[in-house]
Structures are given as structure tokens and as C-alpha cells.
Design an enzyme around this catalytic site. Structure first.
Site, mmCIF file in Angstrom:
data_model
loop_
_atom_site.group_PDB
_atom_site.id
_atom_site.type_symbol
_atom_site.label_atom_id
_atom_site.label_comp_id
_atom_site.label_asym_id
_atom_site.label_seq_id
_atom_site.Cartn_x
_atom_site.Cartn_y
_atom_site.Cartn_z
ATOM 1 N N LYS A 13 42.314 35.179 40.211
ATOM 2 C CA LYS A 13 42.283 33.791 39.727
ATOM 3 C C LYS A 13 42.655 33.752 38.262
ATOM 4 C CE LYS A 13 38.401 34.171 37.086
ATOM 5 N NZ LYS A 13 38.309 34.008 35.649
ATOM 6 N N VAL A 102 41.598 45.587 36.546
ATOM 7 C CA VAL A 102 40.152 45.829 36.410
ATOM 8 C C VAL A 102 39.700 45.368 35.019
ATOM 9 C CG1 VAL A 102 38.400 47.647 36.273
ATOM 10 C CG2 VAL A 102 40.159 47.735 38.053
ATOM 11 N N MET A 106 40.364 38.377 35.524
ATOM 12 C CA MET A 106 41.006 37.756 36.685
ATOM 13 C C MET A 106 40.125 37.844 37.926
ATOM 14 S SD MET A 106 44.987 38.657 36.116
ATOM 15 C CE MET A 106 45.496 37.289 37.181
ATOM 16 N N ASP A 143 32.081 33.848 39.879
ATOM 17 C CA ASP A 143 33.467 33.706 40.332
ATOM 18 C C ASP A 143 33.649 34.012 41.819
ATOM 19 O OD1 ASP A 143 34.403 33.004 37.835
ATOM 20 O OD2 ASP A 143 34.909 35.068 37.270
HETATM 21 O O1 C5P Z 1 28.693 35.745 37.190
HETATM 22 P P1 C5P Z 1 29.126 37.061 36.688
HETATM 23 O O2 C5P Z 1 28.154 38.157 37.018
HETATM 24 O O3 C5P Z 1 30.518 37.411 37.016
HETATM 25 O O4 C5P Z 1 29.099 36.920 35.096
HETATM 26 C C1 C5P Z 1 29.132 38.029 34.269
HETATM 27 C C2 C5P Z 1 28.438 37.691 32.965
HETATM 28 O O5 C5P Z 1 29.114 36.641 32.288
HETATM 29 C C3 C5P Z 1 27.008 37.199 33.090
HETATM 30 O O6 C5P Z 1 26.111 38.251 33.152
HETATM 31 C C4 C5P Z 1 26.847 36.362 31.829
HETATM 32 O O7 C5P Z 1 26.582 37.201 30.713
HETATM 33 C C5 C5P Z 1 28.221 35.778 31.623
HETATM 34 N N1 C5P Z 1 28.335 34.431 32.184
HETATM 35 C C6 C5P Z 1 27.745 33.368 31.533
HETATM 36 N N2 C5P Z 1 27.826 32.105 32.053
HETATM 37 C C7 C5P Z 1 28.510 31.879 33.211
HETATM 38 C C8 C5P Z 1 29.147 32.936 33.895
HETATM 39 C C9 C5P Z 1 29.031 34.217 33.351
HETATM 40 O O8 C5P Z 1 27.129 33.541 30.470
HETATM 41 N N3 C5P Z 1 28.575 30.640 33.694
#
Ligand code: C5P
Length: 301
Positions: A13, A102, A106, A143
Site C-alpha cells: 500500500k 521490508v 509499504m 495496516d
Molecule cells: O499497527 P502497527 O503495529 O503496524 O504500528 C506500528 C507502530 O506504529 C505502533 O506500535 C505505534 O508505535 C505506531 N502507530 C501509531 N499510531 C497508529 C499506528 C501505528 O502510533 N495509528
């Protein structure tokens, strides 16, 4: 009927806009984003395995940098689904072939988690409603739901509350990856240090441009509130953006939390020219041409 093996293809994405607001009680940020799924795909095969075996083998770009233990997001997805749907004697052997960069912004890891959910739900014949997969997806990462959905969508809340967006036409992209990956939490932390959250509102001008397929306007409106934080963590990105814009891109945006940079171009031919030019830039690891929107995770024959 249980299948012996199930193959799924899942797209990367790009965030056309990524507006970052304040944090909620768990430290996540409120987001207002528009996702587009693009034609860079990971392939995942899930094979039945003896009860209790959850393993993953990874090949392709950046494979060596990823964990293959229980911390792998695709394994976590499989285990979570097995528990949520009370699959008896669950076990799975996953094989992932990576093309999505990686640690590139994305959503490659999220894509693999989405592919694992879909593949395992078919492999184990769990007869899960789509909502069950989406609920599991939300628990795995912000995501992951979009990787299941694909197309174009507005994401609010943590970016995981999705509403599809009507668009016309195909957009052409060049993605420039970096030698060093970037940690999403580190970028959000830097964002917090640099100032308060902003408005998460999506402009109607952008939605109108998407509805009419006006790539030039979309190019002008590409925006990412994490831009300054990403550049602060890796100032070389600014030079790559400048080089791409000087070669006639319609617009550019750091993809997600970076460091991959997305350039929107008018035609596939412009994309080829831009990709060739950026491939020679000393701070660009590789270039990928792609188009969007494309569907989300899909079963393969
Ligand atoms: O959701 P995901 O685990 O992919 O997100 C990785 C990190 O990005 C989270 O641990 C957080 O620190 C940050 N994040 C955030 N707010 C979001 C999405 C992600 O702070 N809405």
C-alpha cells in the site's frame, strides 16, 4: 473439505495522504489517511501441518532481515485465527515470497499477516465471516485490515477503520527504496517530539480528484504529516525526493512512516524513465514501478 495447501497474493500500500492527530490512551495516534493498494505483491502459501506446528520460510527481497519465529506477523496471524475460531489440531507451514520492501513503509509485514489470515481460514475451512478476519486483522496491526480490503480507502481511528473510496482510472507509481529501513514507532516518537498532533481531516479536493481520475491534482495533494520526522531521522531522503521531482514526477510522498518514497507519474513510460534515473542515485537502493488501485489479498488458483 480441508485443502492441502492454499496460495494467496497480497499487495503493498501507499498512503496518498497521512494526517496524524493526537495519541489515544494506548499511545496510538489518531490517523486520517487514504490508502491505495499497489501492484507490488508478496506471495504466501499455507500448507497443512501436524497439530501445533506453526512455521514460516521466507524467500525474496529482504528475507534475511525478517524473524521466522513466533514474532513473525504471519505466524501470529495464523495462531490468532486458530484460537479465535477454535480450530481443532491446527498447524500450518507458511512459505512467503517477498517483493514488498521490508521496513519500507509499504505495509509488507501487515500484508503477510493479512495473507496468512485469508489462507489459513481456507486451509482449515473455518467458515469465518469476513468480519471475523477483519477483527483479527485489527488486532494484528493498523495496516492489516486494508491489506485484506485493497482498492482505495479512507482509514480513520488508528487507520484501521476503513471506508472504500470511489476512484476512476489507474495511477502509475515509482517507488524508491532506501538502504536503511525505518522503525515505525521511532518515526511516530520523533513526530511527537517535534510538536502536537494535527487535524486528521481528509480534503474533499483530494476525494474529488480521485473520483474523476485527476492524477495531476492528486499529485499536488499528496501529503504526509510524518514527512519531517522521517527526514529528520534520515536527511538523505530529501535529496531523493528532490531528484525525483526534478525528473518530472507529478508529486511525491514518503510512504507511510518511510523510508520508501512514492513518486506519482503521468504514464508508464514516464515511470520507466524516472525509475531508470533514480536507480542511479547513490541513496536509492532499488526502484519499483507499480500501478494502483489493485484488489486486496486474493486466493490464487
Ligand atoms: O499497527 P502497527 O503495529 O503496524 O504500528 C506500528 C507502530 O506504529 C505502533 O506500535 C505505534 O508505535 C505506531 N502507530 C501509531 N499510531 C497508529 C499506528 C501505528 O502510533 N495509528
Amino acid at each position: 473439505m480441508e485443502e492441502i495447501s492454499v496460495a494467496v497474493r497480497v499487495p503493498a500500500k501507499v498512503n496518498l495522504v497521512l494526517h496524524v492527530g493526537d495519541t489515544d490512551e494506548s499511545g496510538y495516534h489518531q490517523l486520517g489517511t487514504v490508502f491505495q493498494a499497489v501492484s507490488i505483491y508478496d506471495e504466501l502459501v499455507a500448507e497443512l501441518a501436524p497439530a501445533g506446528e506453526f512455521s514460516v520460510e521466507i524467500t525474496g527481497e529482504g528475507a534475511g532481515e525478517l524473524p521466522t519465529d513466533n514474532s513473525n506477523l504471519a505466524i501470529r496471524a495464523a495462531r490468532m485465527l486458530a484460537v479465535a475460531c477454535q480450530v481443532k489440531d491446527a498447524g500450518v507451514r507458511l512459505r512467503i515470497h517477498k517483493r514488498i520492501p521490508v521496513a519500507g513503509g509499504m505495509a509488507g509485514g501487515s500484508a503477510d499477516a493479512a495473507a496468512s489470515l485469508l489462507a489459513c481460514s481456507v486451509l482449515w475451512d473455518v467458515a469465518a465471516e469476513p468480519e471475523v478476519l477483519v477483527d483479527q486483522a485489527k488486532l494484528l496491526g493498523a495496516d492489516v485490515p486494508f491489506a485484506l480490503m485493497g482498492g482505495v480507502a479512507i482509514g480513520t481511528d488508528r487507520g484501521d477503520d476503513l471506508v472504500p473510496v470511489l476512484t476512476r482510472g489507474t495511477m502509475h507509481w515509482v517507488f524508491a527504496t532506501s538502504f536503511d529501513g525505518m522503525s515505525t514507532p521511532a518515526v511516530f516518537r520523533r513526530f511527537d517530539e517535534m510538536g502536537p498532533g494535527r487535524s486528521t481531516e481528509i480534503s474533499t479536493e483530494l476525494l474529488a480528484a480521485l473520483a474523476t481520475g485527476d492524477a495531476r491534482t492528486v499529485g499536488r495533494l499528496l501529503a504526509n504529516d510524518l514527512h519531517d520526522a522521517s527526514i529528520d531521522l534520515d536527511p538523505r531522503l530529501a535529496g531523493v525526493i528532490e531528484a525525483g521531482m526534478a525528473k518530472g514526477a507529478l508529486g511525491s510522498v514518503i510512504s507511510g512512516s518511510g523510508p520508501t518514497i512514492a513518486f506519482l507519474v503521468a504514464t508508464p513510460e514516464d515511470g520507466l524513465r524516472l525509475a531508470n534515473s533514480l536507480a542511479a542515485h547513490p541513496d536509492v537502493k532499488a526502484t519499483h514501478r507499480a500501478h494502483g488501485p489493485v484488489p486486496g489479498a486474493q486466493l490464487r488458483a
